[in-house]
Write a protein that holds these residues in place. Sequence first.
Motif, PDB file in Angstrom:
ATOM      1  N   PHE A 155       0.774  -1.178   0.018  1.00 25.86           N
ATOM      2  CA  PHE A 155       0.096   0.121   0.062  1.00 25.86           C
ATOM      3  C   PHE A 155       0.782   1.161   0.058  1.00 25.86           C
ATOM      4  O   PHE A 155       0.414   2.224  -0.812  1.00 25.86           O
ATOM      5  CB  PHE A 155      -0.912  -0.144   1.233  1.00 25.86           C
ATOM      6  N   SER A 156       1.790   1.356   0.901  1.00 28.54           N
ATOM      7  CA  SER A 156       2.621   2.434   1.030  1.00 28.54           C
ATOM      8  C   SER A 156       3.719   2.449  -0.225  1.00 28.54           C
ATOM      9  O   SER A 156       3.888   3.814  -0.911  1.00 28.54           O
ATOM     10  CB  SER A 156       3.569   2.432   2.244  1.00 28.54           C
ATOM     11  N   LEU A 157       4.207   1.474  -0.728  1.00 28.50           N
ATOM     12  CA  LEU A 157       4.834   1.800  -2.036  1.00 28.50           C
ATOM     13  C   LEU A 157       3.960   2.097  -3.123  1.00 28.50           C
ATOM     14  O   LEU A 157       4.585   3.071  -3.962  1.00 28.50           O
ATOM     15  CB  LEU A 157       5.361   0.446  -2.287  1.00 28.50           C
ATOM     16  N   GLY A 158       2.749   1.755  -3.312  1.00 24.00           N
ATOM     17  CA  GLY A 158       1.808   2.249  -4.375  1.00 24.00           C
ATOM     18  C   GLY A 158       1.573   3.500  -4.336  1.00 24.00           C
ATOM     19  O   GLY A 158       1.613   4.445  -5.427  1.00 24.00           O
ATOM     20  N   ILE A 163      -9.526   2.637  16.150  1.00 25.89           N
ATOM     21  CA  ILE A 163      -9.107   2.009  17.280  1.00 25.89           C
ATOM     22  C   ILE A 163      -9.045   0.640  17.142  1.00 25.89           C
ATOM     23  O   ILE A 163     -10.566   0.176  17.074  1.00 25.89           O
ATOM     24  CB  ILE A 163      -9.752   2.753  18.399  1.00 25.89           C
ATOM     25  N   ASP A 164      -8.411  -0.220  17.584  1.00 29.65           N
ATOM     26  CA  ASP A 164      -8.558  -1.643  17.461  1.00 29.65           C
ATOM     27  C   ASP A 164      -8.537  -2.454  16.092  1.00 29.65           C
ATOM     28  O   ASP A 164      -9.256  -3.294  16.136  1.00 29.65           O
ATOM     29  CB  ASP A 164      -9.691  -2.168  18.611  1.00 29.65           C
ATOM     30  N   SER A 165      -8.208  -1.420  15.016  1.00 31.21           N
ATOM     31  CA  SER A 165      -8.342  -2.088  13.848  1.00 31.21           C
ATOM     32  C   SER A 165      -7.016  -2.222  13.375  1.00 31.21           C
ATOM     33  O   SER A 165      -6.044  -1.267  13.648  1.00 31.21           O
ATOM     34  CB  SER A 165      -9.198  -1.215  12.973  1.00 31.21           C
ATOM     35  N   TYR A 166      -6.625  -3.262  12.496  1.00 26.57           N
ATOM     36  CA  TYR A 166      -5.332  -3.194  11.590  1.00 26.57           C
ATOM     37  C   TYR A 166      -5.148  -2.061  10.829  1.00 26.57           C
ATOM     38  O   TYR A 166      -3.845  -2.002  10.604  1.00 26.57           O
ATOM     39  CB  TYR A 166      -5.416  -4.584  11.084  1.00 26.57           C
ATOM     40  N   ALA A 167      -6.130  -1.409  10.497  1.00 28.03           N
ATOM     41  CA  ALA A 167      -5.869  -0.272   9.499  1.00 28.03           C
ATOM     42  C   ALA A 167      -5.007   0.794  10.383  1.00 28.03           C
ATOM     43  O   ALA A 167      -4.496   1.631   9.832  1.00 28.03           O
ATOM     44  CB  ALA A 167      -6.937   0.266   9.132  1.00 28.03           C
ATOM     45  N   SER A 168      -5.185   0.929  11.821  1.00 24.06           N
ATOM     46  CA  SER A 168      -4.517   1.733  12.359  1.00 24.06           C
ATOM     47  C   SER A 168      -3.071   1.449  12.472  1.00 24.06           C
ATOM     48  O   SER A 168      -2.166   2.561  12.821  1.00 24.06           O
ATOM     49  CB  SER A 168      -4.898   1.919  14.004  1.00 24.06           C
ATOM     50  N   LEU A 169      -2.718   0.324  12.031  1.00 22.19           N
ATOM     51  CA  LEU A 169      -1.187   0.159  12.236  1.00 22.19           C
ATOM     52  C   LEU A 169      -0.423   0.503  10.682  1.00 22.19           C
ATOM     53  O   LEU A 169       0.707   0.244  10.525  1.00 22.19           O
ATOM     54  CB  LEU A 169      -0.759  -1.467  12.347  1.00 22.19           C
ATOM     55  N   ILE A 170      -1.564   0.824   9.870  1.00 24.03           N
ATOM     56  CA  ILE A 170      -0.853   0.933   8.408  1.00 24.03           C
ATOM     57  C   ILE A 170      -1.046   2.443   8.098  1.00 24.03           C
ATOM     58  O   ILE A 170      -0.169   3.487   7.635  1.00 24.03           O
ATOM     59  CB  ILE A 170      -1.664   0.099   7.345  1.00 24.03           C
ATOM     60  N   LEU A 171      -2.315   3.085   8.112  1.00 22.55           N
ATOM     61  CA  LEU A 171      -2.686   4.308   7.379  1.00 22.55           C
ATOM     62  C   LEU A 171      -1.998   5.591   8.342  1.00 22.55           C
ATOM     63  O   LEU A 171      -1.748   6.241   7.392  1.00 22.55           O
ATOM     64  CB  LEU A 171      -4.241   4.517   7.782  1.00 22.55           C
ATOM     65  N   PRO A 172      -1.940   5.687   9.401  1.00 22.89           N
ATOM     66  CA  PRO A 172      -1.206   6.626  10.131  1.00 22.89           C
ATOM     67  C   PRO A 172       0.387   6.970   9.745  1.00 22.89           C
ATOM     68  O   PRO A 172       0.940   8.116   9.420  1.00 22.89           O
ATOM     69  CB  PRO A 172      -1.246   6.389  11.587  1.00 22.89           C
ATOM     70  N   THR A 173       0.943   5.712   9.207  1.00 24.79           N
ATOM     71  CA  THR A 173       2.230   5.957   8.692  1.00 24.79           C
ATOM     72  C   THR A 173       2.413   5.101   7.269  1.00 24.79           C
ATOM     73  O   THR A 173       3.394   4.932   6.762  1.00 24.79           O
ATOM     74  CB  THR A 173       3.251   5.230   9.435  1.00 24.79           C
ATOM     75  N   ALA A 174       1.329   5.665   6.447  1.00 22.59           N
ATOM     76  CA  ALA A 174       1.405   5.125   5.100  1.00 22.59           C
ATOM     77  C   ALA A 174       2.362   5.836   4.182  1.00 22.59           C
ATOM     78  O   ALA A 174       2.924   4.871   3.535  1.00 22.59           O
ATOM     79  CB  ALA A 174       0.040   5.096   4.635  1.00 22.59           C
ATOM     80  N   VAL A 175       2.768   6.946   4.555  1.00 20.76           N
ATOM     81  CA  VAL A 175       3.743   7.581   3.438  1.00 20.76           C
ATOM     82  C   VAL A 175       4.883   8.282   4.258  1.00 20.76           C
ATOM     83  O   VAL A 175       4.384   8.944   5.135  1.00 20.76           O
ATOM     84  CB  VAL A 175       2.969   8.502   2.719  1.00 20.76           C
ATOM     85  N   SER A 176       5.926   8.036   3.802  1.00 15.71           N
ATOM     86  CA  SER A 176       7.135   8.844   4.260  1.00 15.71           C
ATOM     87  C   SER A 176       7.396   9.821   3.518  1.00 15.71           C
ATOM     88  O   SER A 176       7.885   9.610   2.321  1.00 15.71           O
ATOM     89  CB  SER A 176       8.251   7.736   4.507  1.00 15.71           C
ATOM     90  N   ALA A 177       7.781  10.933   4.013  1.00 21.01           N
ATOM     91  CA  ALA A 177       8.103  12.066   3.126  1.00 21.01           C
ATOM     92  C   ALA A 177       9.508  11.867   2.652  1.00 21.01           C
ATOM     93  O   ALA A 177       9.921  12.174   1.416  1.00 21.01           O
ATOM     94  CB  ALA A 177       7.922  13.402   3.977  1.00 21.01           C
TER      95      ALA A 177
END
Length: 320
Positions: A111-114, A161-175
């Motif tokens: 997801f982040s790479l795309g 909260i308590d979702s696996y998406a919270s482990l991906i979306l907040p840090t999905a893109v690195s500047a």
Amino acid sequence: MTTQSLTTTRQLARRQARVESGRPVWEEEPTRLERLSKPVVLALVALAVTFPLYVVVVTSLSSTEAVTRAGGLVVVPRELTVAAYAQLLSGGVVTRALLISIVITFIGTAFSLGITVLAAYGLSRPGSLFHRPLLFVVLLTFLFGPGIIPSYLVVNALGLIDSYASLILPTAVSAFNLIVMRSFFMGIPSELIDSARIDGAGEFAILRRIVMPLSKAVVAVVGLFYAVGYWNAFFNALLYINDNNKWPLQMVLRTYIVQAQVLPTGAGGIASGTGLGMAPAPSLAIKMAIVVIAIVPVLLVYPFIQRHFTKGVIIGAVKG
């Protein structure tokens, strides 16, 4: 003429020759002492890096008697056994956390790479829509971070909260990764892209057929950065995951090793080992086995990506 004066004369002659030729110091021919000291220094550095890993691996493979005899970490391997790994991987907290980390790393990296590839390609085209304002916003994140409380409030408001998406979306893109990839894309000759446009190719076709084949190195390196980040991340799980059954491996590592808490045993916990045909492993060996399981995947992937580092990161960071 004494030996000391002869050496001093040779040093002065080399210095004078360097001044006359205009060569910098690092281009000078190394002395015999420098040639002899280089492998010694490299060997000491390699030993300082590999010895702690060696101790961790040996301790994880040691029996209770060997750990007791050593009084802690084991340096000399004796009575090696895989009881610790058998207990950890026979089902329970560690096995579940390992599977969660693998899935999160795979999905998050893709997801982040795309997103990074699409954003970097758009920002690398001077005539793209809102090119400068968007680039300014990306560069602004280098100076100002959102903070823990605002990030938590946003994740909570989105119901993550308590979702696996919270482990991906907040840090999905690195500047940083985005800027590196953008710089690499800007180094691709514009004549290739212009010729593709003349042939009627759209932007997605240009990205897929021209840009991506030329950018395998930087894509591999940025993908490794993302994968290592997702694999080693525990802070998002600490903030957003309240259910222990959804913990990734690094949270289990933090709880069991850093905080020295006892993981649950029995159903859903660590197997006792009595049904595995071997004696239960000592607590220290289990801790070191968790550490090994946490670092081995990165060590296995890194050699395949290492050859791309110079071309993928250094070129992308210098150009543009």
